[in-house]
Scaffold this active site. Sequence first.
Site, short mmCIF file in Angstrom:
data_model
loop_
_atom_site.label_atom_id
_atom_site.label_comp_id
_atom_site.label_asym_id
_atom_site.label_seq_id
_atom_site.Cartn_x
_atom_site.Cartn_y
_atom_site.Cartn_z
N ASP A 59 0.84 -1.20 0.00
CA ASP A 59 0.00 0.00 0.00
C ASP A 59 0.88 1.25 0.00
O ASP A 59 0.66 2.19 -0.77
CB ASP A 59 -0.90 -0.05 1.24
CG ASP A 59 -1.67 1.24 1.46
OD1 ASP A 59 -2.22 1.77 0.49
OD2 ASP A 59 -1.72 1.71 2.60
N GLU B 110 -1.83 -5.39 -3.86
CA GLU B 110 -0.90 -4.62 -3.03
C GLU B 110 0.19 -5.51 -2.46
O GLU B 110 1.36 -5.11 -2.38
CB GLU B 110 -1.67 -3.91 -1.91
CG GLU B 110 -2.54 -2.77 -2.41
CD GLU B 110 -3.29 -2.07 -1.29
OE1 GLU B 110 -3.55 -0.86 -1.41
OE2 GLU B 110 -3.63 -2.74 -0.28
#
Length: 245
Positions: free
Chosen positions: A59, A131
């Site tokens: 992220d 991610e």
Amino acid sequence: MIYQMKNVKDAAEFEAICQCLNYRFKDPRHLAVALTHSSFKSKGGSGIEPYERYEFLGDAVLDLILSEELMNQNPNAREGLLSKWRATLVNEMALSKVAGRMGIQEFILVGEKERLQSDFFRPRLLASVFEALVAAIYLDAGLASVRGFVLELMKDDIRSAVLFEDVESDHKSRLQEWSQKNGRALPKYEVVETLGPEHRPSFRVQVWINSEALGEGIGLSKKAAEQEAALAAKTQLEKNGEWAK
């Protein structure tokens, strides 16, 4: 499975995933972690951790890469607009579409019961695994390699986000104007679910007009989710032939 690499089948699977990603891992264990859901239990007791920690790192890496690219491409854009473009790119629905284009869902390691659930591979799961894969490539080869991977994969998404007109993005105002013009009650927005990890929650919002749910949207903020819900409602009204009234 892919991290054990004990037979031809495992090797073939590893090659298939690397081809899907257009990246070959030096350490297959990074790939295994990124693709392992907490429900998965291997018969051999592999000891591979699930992807959540990689998702957390990915992220941050993804935010860095996209922030830098948006600034480089748009040297005169102000912080607010840059943030808006980035949010368009990293929200749950957007990342799940990127993952879907790659076919990631075919390789995620989940429990047998979970894999049989028709709605298990939801946008939240696909976005989380994407991610985690970003983190896996970062750990395997460094920032330059993962930057190239992300920017090549998302170049069209970046272009679309930047070209999207601000005036068209205020779907809430346009839906409210339509409601007033057609004698309907004003739209009401309701948060029906909070999604994602605690460090980066997403919100699922429904929009109601005259006790009828017309659309829903997901965003990294309630405001963004409301805009997506208003757009979904506008799209539905267009399909019904009511928007032009």
